[in-house]
Design an enzyme around this catalytic site. Structure first.
Site, PDB file in Angstrom:
ATOM      1  N   GLU A   1       0.837  -1.211   0.000  1.00  0.00           N
ATOM      2  CA  GLU A   1       0.000   0.000   0.000  1.00  0.00           C
ATOM      3  C   GLU A   1       0.867   1.254   0.000  1.00  0.00           C
ATOM      4  O   GLU A   1       0.550   2.243  -0.675  1.00  0.00           O
ATOM      5  CB  GLU A   1      -0.948   0.011   1.203  1.00  0.00           C
ATOM      6  CG  GLU A   1      -1.959  -1.122   1.189  1.00  0.00           C
ATOM      7  CD  GLU A   1      -2.711  -1.260  -0.130  1.00  0.00           C
ATOM      8  OE1 GLU A   1      -3.183  -0.245  -0.668  1.00  0.00           O
ATOM      9  OE2 GLU A   1      -2.819  -2.388  -0.636  1.00  0.00           O
TER      10      GLU A   1
ATOM     11  N   TRP B   1       1.748   1.786  -3.420  1.00  0.00           N
ATOM     12  CA  TRP B   1       0.700   2.439  -4.236  1.00  0.00           C
ATOM     13  C   TRP B   1       0.831   3.958  -4.135  1.00  0.00           C
ATOM     14  O   TRP B   1       0.657   4.695  -5.106  1.00  0.00           O
ATOM     15  CB  TRP B   1      -0.706   2.011  -3.784  1.00  0.00           C
ATOM     16  CG  TRP B   1      -1.215   0.829  -4.548  1.00  0.00           C
ATOM     17  CD1 TRP B   1      -1.345  -0.442  -4.068  1.00  0.00           C
ATOM     18  CD2 TRP B   1      -1.659   0.790  -5.919  1.00  0.00           C
ATOM     19  NE1 TRP B   1      -1.835  -1.258  -5.062  1.00  0.00           N
ATOM     20  CE2 TRP B   1      -2.026  -0.534  -6.193  1.00  0.00           C
ATOM     21  CE3 TRP B   1      -1.756   1.748  -6.939  1.00  0.00           C
ATOM     22  CZ2 TRP B   1      -2.510  -0.934  -7.444  1.00  0.00           C
ATOM     23  CZ3 TRP B   1      -2.234   1.352  -8.189  1.00  0.00           C
ATOM     24  CH2 TRP B   1      -2.600   0.035  -8.425  1.00  0.00           C
TER      25      TRP B   1
ATOM     26  N   TRP C   1     -19.683  13.284 -19.839  1.00  0.00           N
ATOM     27  CA  TRP C   1     -20.122  13.411 -18.452  1.00  0.00           C
ATOM     28  C   TRP C   1     -21.414  14.211 -18.343  1.00  0.00           C
ATOM     29  O   TRP C   1     -21.641  15.145 -19.113  1.00  0.00           O
ATOM     30  CB  TRP C   1     -19.044  14.097 -17.602  1.00  0.00           C
ATOM     31  CG  TRP C   1     -17.724  13.390 -17.559  1.00  0.00           C
ATOM     32  CD1 TRP C   1     -16.546  13.847 -18.073  1.00  0.00           C
ATOM     33  CD2 TRP C   1     -17.428  12.118 -16.972  1.00  0.00           C
ATOM     34  NE1 TRP C   1     -15.537  12.942 -17.835  1.00  0.00           N
ATOM     35  CE2 TRP C   1     -16.051  11.869 -17.164  1.00  0.00           C
ATOM     36  CE3 TRP C   1     -18.195  11.161 -16.304  1.00  0.00           C
ATOM     37  CZ2 TRP C   1     -15.433  10.719 -16.714  1.00  0.00           C
ATOM     38  CZ3 TRP C   1     -17.568  10.018 -15.850  1.00  0.00           C
ATOM     39  CH2 TRP C   1     -16.193   9.793 -16.058  1.00  0.00           C
TER      40      TRP C   1
ATOM     41  N   ASN D   1     -10.524   3.453   2.939  1.00  0.00           N
ATOM     42  CA  ASN D   1     -10.190   3.241   1.521  1.00  0.00           C
ATOM     43  C   ASN D   1     -11.249   2.451   0.758  1.00  0.00           C
ATOM     44  O   ASN D   1     -11.611   2.801  -0.366  1.00  0.00           O
ATOM     45  CB  ASN D   1      -8.842   2.525   1.408  1.00  0.00           C
ATOM     46  CG  ASN D   1      -8.462   2.298  -0.038  1.00  0.00           C
ATOM     47  OD1 ASN D   1      -8.313   3.236  -0.803  1.00  0.00           O
ATOM     48  ND2 ASN D   1      -8.344   1.031  -0.429  1.00  0.00           N
TER      49      ASN D   1
ATOM     50  N   TRP E   1     -15.024  12.752 -12.857  1.00  0.00           N
ATOM     51  CA  TRP E   1     -14.210  12.433 -11.671  1.00  0.00           C
ATOM     52  C   TRP E   1     -13.550  13.668 -11.079  1.00  0.00           C
ATOM     53  O   TRP E   1     -13.260  13.713  -9.877  1.00  0.00           O
ATOM     54  CB  TRP E   1     -13.148  11.363 -11.998  1.00  0.00           C
ATOM     55  CG  TRP E   1     -12.140  11.745 -13.043  1.00  0.00           C
ATOM     56  CD1 TRP E   1     -12.202  11.502 -14.375  1.00  0.00           C
ATOM     57  CD2 TRP E   1     -10.889  12.438 -12.844  1.00  0.00           C
ATOM     58  NE1 TRP E   1     -11.092  11.991 -15.034  1.00  0.00           N
ATOM     59  CE2 TRP E   1     -10.268  12.568 -14.111  1.00  0.00           C
ATOM     60  CE3 TRP E   1     -10.235  12.956 -11.730  1.00  0.00           C
ATOM     61  CZ2 TRP E   1      -9.035  13.211 -14.293  1.00  0.00           C
ATOM     62  CZ3 TRP E   1      -9.008  13.592 -11.904  1.00  0.00           C
ATOM     63  CH2 TRP E   1      -8.422  13.714 -13.178  1.00  0.00           C
TER      64      TRP E   1
ATOM     65  N   TRP F   1      -8.646   8.525  -8.213  1.00  0.00           N
ATOM     66  CA  TRP F   1      -9.891   8.868  -8.925  1.00  0.00           C
ATOM     67  C   TRP F   1      -9.851   8.311 -10.344  1.00  0.00           C
ATOM     68  O   TRP F   1     -10.816   7.766 -10.841  1.00  0.00           O
ATOM     69  CB  TRP F   1     -10.129  10.389  -8.926  1.00  0.00           C
ATOM     70  CG  TRP F   1     -10.883  10.812  -7.700  1.00  0.00           C
ATOM     71  CD1 TRP F   1     -10.362  11.317  -6.547  1.00  0.00           C
ATOM     72  CD2 TRP F   1     -12.309  10.708  -7.486  1.00  0.00           C
ATOM     73  NE1 TRP F   1     -11.361  11.526  -5.629  1.00  0.00           N
ATOM     74  CE2 TRP F   1     -12.559  11.178  -6.167  1.00  0.00           C
ATOM     75  CE3 TRP F   1     -13.381  10.279  -8.248  1.00  0.00           C
ATOM     76  CZ2 TRP F   1     -13.851  11.222  -5.630  1.00  0.00           C
ATOM     77  CZ3 TRP F   1     -14.659  10.327  -7.709  1.00  0.00           C
ATOM     78  CH2 TRP F   1     -14.890  10.778  -6.427  1.00  0.00           C
TER      79      TRP F   1
HETATM   80  C1  LIG Z   1     -10.989   8.052  -4.812  1.00  0.00           C
HETATM   81  C2  LIG Z   1      -9.819   7.940  -3.876  1.00  0.00           C
HETATM   82  C3  LIG Z   1      -9.119   9.081  -3.500  1.00  0.00           C
HETATM   83  C4  LIG Z   1      -8.022   8.980  -2.636  1.00  0.00           C
HETATM   84  N1  LIG Z   1      -7.353  10.129  -2.267  1.00  0.00           N
HETATM   85  C5  LIG Z   1      -6.274  10.032  -1.449  1.00  0.00           C
HETATM   86  C6  LIG Z   1      -5.570  11.209  -1.053  1.00  0.00           C
HETATM   87  O1  LIG Z   1      -5.897  12.340  -1.436  1.00  0.00           O
HETATM   88  N2  LIG Z   1      -4.514  11.058  -0.214  1.00  0.00           N
HETATM   89  C7  LIG Z   1      -4.094   9.821   0.228  1.00  0.00           C
HETATM   90  O2  LIG Z   1      -3.127   9.749   0.994  1.00  0.00           O
HETATM   91  N3  LIG Z   1      -4.720   8.700  -0.171  1.00  0.00           N
HETATM   92  C8  LIG Z   1      -5.796   8.766  -0.977  1.00  0.00           C
HETATM   93  N4  LIG Z   1      -6.455   7.622  -1.343  1.00  0.00           N
HETATM   94  C9  LIG Z   1      -5.861   6.315  -1.015  1.00  0.00           C
HETATM   95  C10 LIG Z   1      -6.337   5.639   0.288  1.00  0.00           C
HETATM   96  O3  LIG Z   1      -7.728   5.640   0.366  1.00  0.00           O
HETATM   97  C11 LIG Z   1      -5.776   6.293   1.532  1.00  0.00           C
HETATM   98  O4  LIG Z   1      -4.377   6.460   1.426  1.00  0.00           O
HETATM   99  C12 LIG Z   1      -6.038   5.411   2.763  1.00  0.00           C
HETATM  100  O5  LIG Z   1      -7.412   5.235   2.940  1.00  0.00           O
HETATM  101  C13 LIG Z   1      -5.448   6.069   3.988  1.00  0.00           C
HETATM  102  O6  LIG Z   1      -5.792   5.371   5.137  1.00  0.00           O
HETATM  103  P1  LIG Z   1      -4.686   4.612   5.975  1.00  0.00           P
HETATM  104  O7  LIG Z   1      -3.548   5.537   6.245  1.00  0.00           O
HETATM  105  O8  LIG Z   1      -5.374   4.027   7.152  1.00  0.00           O
HETATM  106  O9  LIG Z   1      -4.243   3.481   4.978  1.00  0.00           O
HETATM  107  P2  LIG Z   1      -3.429   2.100   5.199  1.00  0.00           P
HETATM  108  O10 LIG Z   1      -4.291   1.011   4.712  1.00  0.00           O
HETATM  109  O11 LIG Z   1      -2.939   1.994   6.589  1.00  0.00           O
HETATM  110  O12 LIG Z   1      -2.232   2.248   4.200  1.00  0.00           O
HETATM  111  C14 LIG Z   1      -0.961   2.779   4.575  1.00  0.00           C
HETATM  112  C15 LIG Z   1      -0.587   3.913   3.661  1.00  0.00           C
HETATM  113  O13 LIG Z   1      -0.469   3.441   2.324  1.00  0.00           O
HETATM  114  C16 LIG Z   1      -0.877   4.464   1.415  1.00  0.00           C
HETATM  115  N5  LIG Z   1      -2.009   3.977   0.628  1.00  0.00           N
HETATM  116  C17 LIG Z   1      -2.923   3.054   0.977  1.00  0.00           C
HETATM  117  N6  LIG Z   1      -3.784   2.836  -0.039  1.00  0.00           N
HETATM  118  C18 LIG Z   1      -3.401   3.657  -1.040  1.00  0.00           C
HETATM  119  C19 LIG Z   1      -3.898   3.914  -2.353  1.00  0.00           C
HETATM  120  N7  LIG Z   1      -4.949   3.281  -2.850  1.00  0.00           N
HETATM  121  N8  LIG Z   1      -3.274   4.847  -3.095  1.00  0.00           N
HETATM  122  C20 LIG Z   1      -2.200   5.526  -2.636  1.00  0.00           C
HETATM  123  N9  LIG Z   1      -1.692   5.304  -1.413  1.00  0.00           N
HETATM  124  C21 LIG Z   1      -2.280   4.400  -0.617  1.00  0.00           C
HETATM  125  C22 LIG Z   1      -1.294   5.658   2.260  1.00  0.00           C
HETATM  126  O14 LIG Z   1      -0.201   6.554   2.346  1.00  0.00           O
HETATM  127  C23 LIG Z   1      -1.611   5.026   3.596  1.00  0.00           C
HETATM  128  O15 LIG Z   1      -1.468   5.895   4.686  1.00  0.00           O
HETATM  129  C24 LIG Z   1      -7.591   7.706  -2.186  1.00  0.00           C
HETATM  130  C25 LIG Z   1      -8.306   6.562  -2.567  1.00  0.00           C
HETATM  131  C26 LIG Z   1      -9.412   6.682  -3.396  1.00  0.00           C
HETATM  132  C27 LIG Z   1     -10.143   5.432  -3.798  1.00  0.00           C
END
Ligand SMILES: Cc1cc2nc3c(=O)[nH]c(=O)nc-3n(C[C@H](O)[C@H](O)[C@H](O)COP(=O)(O)OP(=O)(O)OC[C@H]3O[C@@H](n4cnc5c(N)ncnc54)[C@H](O)[C@@H]3O)c2cc1C
Length: 498
Positions: free
Chosen positions: A279, A282, A310, A345, A363, A386
């Site tokens: 993650e 990602w 759209w 997420n 989007w 997005w």
């Molecule tokens: C439509 C959409 C918009 C999003 N916008 C953002 C945003 O503006 N900023 C943001 O930090 N994340 C964004 N995310 C990704 C993700 O949802 C969040 O990083 C995550 O929910 C953060 O929670 P956590 O720290 O508990 O994640 P954990 O599950 O604990 O993951 C650890 C870290 O991994 C990274 N991570 C996890 N999933 C993703 C992912 N899909 N993409 C990129 N990095 C990820 C984050 O830095 C996160 O803190 C978005 C996802 C979606 C579907």
């Protein structure tokens, strides 16, 4: 000569609001000169001014950073205005000849840094740039053909091979800050919302110590079950480190080292640590993609998607933003976002899919709302996710995969903990109907105190019809894509850097 030795170096804090594992700060302190730590709030510096929730976070993070610096004998100088002008002013005041900073890699910020380095060089000041926000600098993880990766898995493999195994750099013991340059008063910046203060439900501890504490709790309580737990929004089973990472209160390398250490000491299975690291990668993939394909914050990564017809639907957009679509999982997510500045997420994917596929709204509308309301709003992650949901991004979900908000709710929130928390008006509805209240018999609804259309909305769109509409549009777009690929119009390679 003596005068020259006490000329300070400037340390410019940006997305690295921490003292430990901060390579530019370590290098600045290692010069042996006094260090002038400065943060500049440049409202329009990189074309993407902070959203309101981010400003809430920044306010607290800067106050904490100042307190942390004071523990080492220093202080934080705050300035608001154009970064270049403010730095030049500080250079003039202090006769500093060196600026240390951790670089930013978003396209506009990156270009601004290059321009700044040229300007400073012209006045005899050297810029020292480091990487503190990413595991690897964008541009250093390339395919065998020397091209950026567009697919996640090979990118991850290549990136993880570049990761150094080195011990963390501790925070400096002392930071000697020269007397003189004054700081703005952060209270005067008024970053905390007032009239109304919508942040009452924000339960966060911004700052480096807060980030470290969050990491410890996550490793102790949730890492062991992360691969499964991360999909259950009703449990506290993800790290919630995203805003801390965005503001650089903790480094991604520290996270990787910490979860690997937990696995190697036998506290968690290696597969759980690997899933968490994936993650983090990602996040990295998003940052590298945006750096390499700067147009993607504005336009579709797969250009054929720019032709998507759209809908303009202000009412649908308002219902979505305010958590009143009539689909409980979607509404719970949007209300969580508003109340806490964060959303799980799994639910982000569902609400995003609902906006672009069920409502068929661009989007970019959703991305802008997230930008303003998320405490972790991050240009690269927001845009790439997005586009991933919309089907137009790199390695994206296929457009025809349309999340069904009802079955997603039944699968990931079967006992309804999440929906009941955020939609109190549905609390008394039995699990069986919770994710689709319109299917419940009248007697069940009235026993639960639910009057559809009054206490809770009816669905603003029918799932099957919306799905068919989205698939129809996709057919048109993908046929254009095939035409385009034949005649070259939509070929991607030519527009990598417009
Ligand atoms: C439509 C959409 C918009 C999003 N916008 C953002 C945003 O503006 N900023 C943001 O930090 N994340 C964004 N995310 C990704 C993700 O949802 C969040 O990083 C995550 O929910 C953060 O929670 P956590 O720290 O508990 O994640 P954990 O599950 O604990 O993951 C650890 C870290 O991994 C990274 N991570 C996890 N999933 C993703 C992912 N899909 N993409 C990129 N990095 C990820 C984050 O830095 C996160 O803190 C978005 C996802 C979606 C579907």
């Amino acid at each position: 000569m003596v005068g020259d030795l006490v000329r300070p170096v400037i340390f410019w804090f940006r997305r690295d609001l921490r003292l430990a594992e901060n390579p530019a700060l370590t290098a600045a302190v290692a010069t042996g000169r006094p260090v002038l730590p400065v943060y500049i709030l440049d409202d329009d510096g990189d074309g993407h001014p902070h959203g309101a929730a981010s400003l809430w976070w920044l306010d607290k993070s800067l106050r904490t950073l100042d307190a942390d610096l004071r523990q080492c004998g220093g202080r934080l100088i705050l300035r608001r205005g154009n970064s270049k002008a403010e730095l030049l002013r500080l250079i003039e005041q202090t006769r500093s000849a060196h600026v240390f900073m951790n670089r930013r890699f978003e396209p506009e910020a990156f270009a601004r840094d290059a321009d700044l380095a040229h300007t400073l060089k012209a006045v005899g000041v050297e810029c020292h740039g480091f990487n503190a926000s990413l595991l690897a600098k964008p541009g250093t993880v390339l395919s065998g053909a020397g091209k950026p990766y567009r697919v996640f898995t090979p990118f991850m493999k290549a990136l993880l091979q570049t990761l150094p195994e080195r011990p963390a750099t501790p925070a400096p013991d002392t930071v000697i800050v020269p007397a003189g340059p004054d700081s703005d008063d952060i209270d005067a910046w008024a970053l905390h919302p007032s009239s109304p203060d919508w942040s009452q439900g924000f339960d966060w501890t911004p700052g480096e110590a807060g980030a470290t504490a969050v990491l410890s709790v996550f490793i102790k309580n949730a890492l062991g079950d992360y691969a499964v737990g991360r999909d259950i929004p009703g449990r506290r089973s993800t790290s919630r480190l995203s805003p801390h990472l965005h503001f650089g209160e903790i480094s991604p390398r520290s996270l990787v080292w910490a979860v690997r250490a937990s696995a190697s000491q036998g506290h968690v299975a290696p597969a759980q640590a690997d899933k968490f690291i994936a993650e983090i990668v990602w996040r990295e993939f998003s940052a590298h993609l945006l750096h390499q394909f700067p147009f993607m914050s504005e336009r579709a990564f797969r250009p054929e998607f720019d032709a998507m017809p759209w809908r303009r639907d202000p009412e649908g957009l308002t219902a979505w933003k305010s958590g009143m679509t009539g689909y409980p999982l979607v509404d719970a997510g949007m209300r969580e976002l508003w109340a806490t500045g964060w959303m799980h997420n799994r639910v982000r994917m569902v609400v995003a899919s609902f906006l672009v596929k069920h409502l068929f709204i661009d989007w970019r509308e959703g991305e802008a709302w997230f930008w303003d309301t998320l405490v972790d709003a991050d240009l690269a992650s927001n845009v790439q996710n997005w586009q991933w949901v919309a089907g137009s991004g790199a390695d994206a979900a296929p457009y025809f995969r349309i999340f069904n908000p009802v079955t997603q709710g039944e699968k990931f929130d079967p006992a309804g903990h999440y929906v009941r928390r955020w939609i109190p008006e549905l609390r008394a509805l039995p699990d069986r109907w919770l994710h689709a209240p319109w299917t419940a018999p009248g007697t069940v609804l009235s026993e639960a105190g639910v009057k559809l259309g009054y206490t809770y909305p009816r669905p603003i769109v029918d799932h099957s019809q919306a799905r068919a509409r989205a698939l129809e549009a996709l057919k048109v777009v993908s046929s254009r894509s095939r035409d385009g690929e034949q005649n070259g119009v939509f070929m991607r390679e030519g527009i990598v850097r417009p």
